[in-house]
Design an enzyme around this catalytic site. Sequence first.
Site: not given
Length: 346
Positions: A28, A32, A41, A78, A154
């Site tokens: 990652r 952010r 973003r 992703d 998921y």
Amino acid sequence: MDGKSVRNPVLEVLAGQSATTPPVWMMRQAGRYLPEYRELRAKAGSFLDLCFNPDMAAEVTLQPIRRFGFNAAILFSDILVIPHALGQTVRFAVGEGPQLAPLGDEAAIDRLPVNVDQAILAPVYETVRRVRTALDPSVALLGFCGAPWTVATYMIAGHGTPDQAPARLFAYRHPAAFGRLIDRLVDNSIVYLHRQIEAGADAVQLFDTWAGVLPPEEFVRWCIEPAARIVEGLRRLVPDVKVIGFPRGAGAMLGDYIDRVAVNAVSVDWMADRSMIRSRIQPKVAVQGNLDPLVLLAGGEALDRAVDRILAEFGSGRFIFNLGHGILPETPIAHVERMLARVRKG
Ligand code: CP3
């Protein structure tokens, strides 16, 4: 200069060599905690719009390389682009994580198309091409996908949960239908990773973030066997392809994983038993990891000690320094710089 003579430390370790100073990257690493990511973003629209915009996704992939000089770049995308390309509704609500329209029953699984819509994934391959062109040859470009079990958790639950109970329950109640979902993900993952490699990825990582919630028999069935089939399928297409497996939380099952999944490296989480890994795993495959993302957030001497312990344990063998899981968004940039300076001080 002959391009082939440029050294690429990550690929050297994946080919079985040990390095004096280990190569380093972070899971990652585009994200952010970086102001330049947050700025881009904010302009991108939805998170999936960012993943499917080759200009922006390539830029975001390169941001941490420019700032920190990591030895590997990881494609910005992703794991949930695969359910999306299978026609499932996938949304990323700000601050909430992914929301999918859950597959509620066996019929929902059997309604999924056999193959993902490759037109949806084409921008991902274009991102890979652009990054590989822009990237220095000494830096490895890693492609990736989610491992079938983690992606399926998921798809079944529709969101993340603390222990992925909905998918575990579904797999106990409907093992045959769940197996068909896993098969579909295996087949599509092989094609997806193959296309990333054709587009210029130097190696690929298989993220099985939720492997650790499975009991041993289910770990073999839903984590090891599908991963083994993906690596075998990929090697039939690209015999010398380099693969990193990340069965997070595998614990005592890690030995079985590397014995049965023909990976070149395993990425290990911070809970893992380092001395067992050094004696039983590292002689067979490269090790990647395993700094606790929370100690990177904490910084200071705790961070220094944790880095030193990892280097002392793994540094003399084939090793890629990384975190045990993704960097936390609150992590100060100065802590990343401190970690890198310490890993590279030698
Ligand atoms: O590592 C990288 O820098 C490359 C990009 C990458 C992302 N997700 C970007 C992302 C990679 C390799 C992933 C993998 C991924 N995605 C996994 C496996 C590894 C892991 O971290 O466990 C999983 C389980 C997912 C699913 C996913 N995507 C979740 C659970 C979330 C929400 C959690 C969060 O951090 O917000 C995402 C969103 C996501 N994927 C973000 C990023 C940068 C944050 C969304 C945003 O920026 O708005």
